[in-house]
Motif scaffolding. Structure first.
Motif, PDB file in Angstrom:
ATOM      1  N   GLY A  22       3.464   5.617  -3.481  1.00 44.90           N
ATOM      2  CA  GLY A  22       4.658   6.311  -3.970  1.00 44.90           C
ATOM      3  C   GLY A  22       5.817   6.380  -3.003  1.00 44.90           C
ATOM      4  O   GLY A  22       6.810   7.062  -3.271  1.00 44.90           O
ATOM      5  N   TYR A  23       5.722   5.690  -1.871  1.00 45.49           N
ATOM      6  CA  TYR A  23       6.831   5.722  -0.909  1.00 45.49           C
ATOM      7  C   TYR A  23       7.877   4.659  -1.232  1.00 45.49           C
ATOM      8  O   TYR A  23       7.556   3.602  -1.781  1.00 45.49           O
ATOM      9  N   ALA A  66      -2.851   3.747   9.734  1.00 45.71           N
ATOM     10  CA  ALA A  66      -1.567   4.378   9.381  1.00 45.71           C
ATOM     11  C   ALA A  66      -1.472   4.580   7.867  1.00 45.71           C
ATOM     12  O   ALA A  66      -1.028   5.636   7.393  1.00 45.71           O
ATOM     13  N   LEU A  67      -1.924   3.574   7.125  1.00 47.30           N
ATOM     14  CA  LEU A  67      -1.836   3.662   5.659  1.00 47.30           C
ATOM     15  C   LEU A  67      -2.735   4.781   5.131  1.00 47.30           C
ATOM     16  O   LEU A  67      -2.350   5.515   4.216  1.00 47.30           O
ATOM     17  N   ARG A  68      -3.923   4.914   5.726  1.00 44.77           N
ATOM     18  CA  ARG A  68      -4.832   5.992   5.283  1.00 44.77           C
ATOM     19  C   ARG A  68      -4.165   7.354   5.479  1.00 44.77           C
ATOM     20  O   ARG A  68      -4.166   8.202   4.595  1.00 44.77           O
ATOM     21  N   ILE A  69      -3.557   7.538   6.649  1.00 41.30           N
ATOM     22  CA  ILE A  69      -2.919   8.829   6.958  1.00 41.30           C
ATOM     23  C   ILE A  69      -1.759   9.087   5.994  1.00 41.30           C
ATOM     24  O   ILE A  69      -1.634  10.170   5.415  1.00 41.30           O
ATOM     25  N   LEU A  70      -0.913   8.080   5.801  1.00 47.80           N
ATOM     26  CA  LEU A  70       0.276   8.276   4.956  1.00 47.80           C
ATOM     27  C   LEU A  70      -0.125   8.453   3.493  1.00 47.80           C
ATOM     28  O   LEU A  70       0.467   9.258   2.771  1.00 47.80           O
ATOM     29  N   GLY A  71      -1.159   7.724   3.062  1.00 45.42           N
ATOM     30  CA  GLY A  71      -1.641   7.870   1.680  1.00 45.42           C
ATOM     31  C   GLY A  71      -2.162   9.275   1.456  1.00 45.42           C
ATOM     32  O   GLY A  71      -1.881   9.904   0.438  1.00 45.42           O
ATOM     33  N   ALA A  72      -2.914   9.802   2.421  1.00 40.71           N
ATOM     34  CA  ALA A  72      -3.487  11.143   2.279  1.00 40.71           C
ATOM     35  C   ALA A  72      -2.386  12.193   2.231  1.00 40.71           C
ATOM     36  O   ALA A  72      -2.448  13.151   1.453  1.00 40.71           O
ATOM     37  N   LEU A  73      -1.341  12.005   3.031  1.00 44.46           N
ATOM     38  CA  LEU A  73      -0.216  12.963   3.023  1.00 44.46           C
ATOM     39  C   LEU A  73       0.438  12.997   1.657  1.00 44.46           C
ATOM     40  O   LEU A  73       0.786  14.043   1.129  1.00 44.46           O
ATOM     41  N   GLY A  77       0.826  -1.205   0.000  1.00 45.92           N
ATOM     42  CA  GLY A  77       0.000   0.000   0.000  1.00 45.92           C
ATOM     43  C   GLY A  77       0.860   1.255   0.000  1.00 45.92           C
ATOM     44  O   GLY A  77       0.578   2.224  -0.712  1.00 45.92           O
ATOM     45  N   LEU A  78       1.924   1.219   0.777  1.00 44.23           N
ATOM     46  CA  LEU A  78       2.818   2.378   0.843  1.00 44.23           C
ATOM     47  C   LEU A  78       3.515   2.591  -0.500  1.00 44.23           C
ATOM     48  O   LEU A  78       3.633   3.724  -0.983  1.00 44.23           O
ATOM     49  N   LEU A 135      10.687   0.060   7.040  1.00 41.72           N
ATOM     50  CA  LEU A 135      11.329   1.376   6.959  1.00 41.72           C
ATOM     51  C   LEU A 135      10.654   2.118   5.809  1.00 41.72           C
ATOM     52  O   LEU A 135      10.437   1.536   4.744  1.00 41.72           O
ATOM     53  N   ILE A 136      10.320   3.379   6.045  1.00 41.95           N
ATOM     54  CA  ILE A 136       9.728   4.192   4.973  1.00 41.95           C
ATOM     55  C   ILE A 136      10.623   5.385   4.727  1.00 41.95           C
ATOM     56  O   ILE A 136      10.986   6.105   5.659  1.00 41.95           O
TER      57      ILE A 136
END
Ligand SMILES: Cc1ncc(COP(=O)(O)O)c(C=O)c1O
Length: 358
Positions: A285-286, A345-352, A280-281, A297-298
């Motif tokens: 695009g991470y 966590a994925l929702r937050i990071l995806g939105a960012l 998902g990350l 690790l991201i």
């Protein structure tokens, strides 16, 4: 004249009780298991509590038997400790001192720097390449002062692994008077056959370390073990306090080891959640190196993006680990927790990420 600590100790900084959010609530910052230990381990601990008026077995007899059976290794090669941290520290204390170098790698678990500093040794680092240990770089960094080479496989905080063949190549190429320490705290998450690396312990110049803190979910019980040839074990034991591992912890660990099916199920469930999270990350695009552990690790665009992600996650009660201690200010390390927390966590990071693209 005031009392003074040794100059080595004065130069050190204490372990900071970092802002993990408090020890009363779980975080994704410490690579703990998302799941509790085996019910058999919990029951064995409950029973052992009643014997707490007695000191624990200083030779860890039942635990060593359980390790030997579970991993198909010789019982006499096994030492146990209060977490693998104790064994790392005692091995460094026994084999390094003033004027000696302990050689780690850029992103080898940096706890090892602390026992090295305590005994006045220098902790040096070989460069990693693309978040992976480079055996050539390690060999190139060995000097006549190097007494110990410390590698983590799989690595923390990268999560990446060294192929067994590469580790064997490292050992074969190192001078015989350099002790190789292979930290396999996450070894149960790696699908490589452990026996080839375990066999290195028989040479008398290599130590292999394992932990029950990760795959067995016993971080709070503090149990580590390792394979030590008798000549090395004799020196390391001089550095260990006897009775470090409590009766309750010994009982829990032995029962957890006898329940290999439970441990394997936890590893599989954790790896499934991890791989979905990592995919998902990456889809968002991470950059996420392939992890063989219970964390990922991201890498973010820069340090500001990592800091923004850190605070956005804190905003929804998710505490993760910043990596400035490794010079990785543009990265965060996230332990794999329950599915629902990882989804959040994925929702937050995806939105960012979406916002950054605009
Ligand atoms: C690579 C590595 N080695 C050792 C440890 C410490 O393990 P233990 O809990 O057995 O002391 C950790 C803990 O995070 C780790 O990541």
């Amino acid at each position: 004249m005031p009392v003074k600590a040794t100059t080595h100790v004065q130069a050190m900084s204490a372990f900071a009780l970092a802002n993990f959010g408090g020890f009363d609530r779980p975080t994704l910052a410490q690579n703990e298991s998302a799941f509790p230990p085996s019910p058999k381990a919990i029951e064995a601990g409950r029973v052992a509590v009643a014997g707490s008026h007695l000191y624990p077995d200083p030779d860890w007899t039942l635990l060593r038997d359980a390790i030997a059976r579970s991993y198909g290794i010789e019982r006499d090669l096994i030492l146990c400790g209060a977490g693998s941290m104790e064994l790392i520290a005692c091995t460094i204390a026994a084999f390094a001192g003033p004027g000696a170098d302990v050689l780690g790698t850029d992103y080898a678990y940096n706890f090892a720097a602390s026992p090295a500093a305590r005994v006045g040794a220098t902790y040096a680092k070989a460069q990693e390449r693309g978040f992976e240990v480079s055996i050539d770089a390690v060999l190139a960094a060995v000097t006549s002062a190097t007494r110990i080479v410390f590698v983590c496989n799989p690595g923390n905080p990268t999560g990446t692994r060294i192929k067994n063949a590469e580790l064997l190549r490292l050992r074969a190429a190192l001078p015989g008077d350099v002790l190789l320490m292979v930290d396999q705290a996450y070894g149960e998450f790696d699908d490589q056959d452990p026996q080839a690396v375990f066999a290195l312990a028989g040479r008398g110049d290599t130590v292999i370390l394992r932990s029950l803190s990760k795959a067995y979910g016993l971080a709070g019980a503090r149990i580590g073990w390792g394979l030590f040839a008798p000549r090395i074990a004799a020196e390391v034991r001089k550095m260990q306090n006897s009775n470090q591992v409590s009766t309750v912890s010994l009982a829990m660990a032995a029962a957890a080891l006898e329940d290999q099916a439970y441990m394997r199920a936890i590893v599989t469930r954790t790896a499934d959640i991890r791989d979905r999270f990592a995919q998902g990350l990456r889809a968002a695009g991470y950059e996420v190196p392939e992890s063989r552990t219970n964390f990922v690790l991201i890498r973010f665009a820069d340090a500001a993006a990592a800091a923004a992600a850190d605070s956005a996650l804190r905003g929804v009660d998710i505490i993760v680990r910043g990596l400035s201690g490794y010079g990785l200010t543009d990265c965060l390390r996230i332990t794999i927790g329950p599915q629902e927390v990882m989804d959040r966590a994925l929702r937050i990071l995806g939105a960012l990420r979406d916002r950054q693209c605009w």
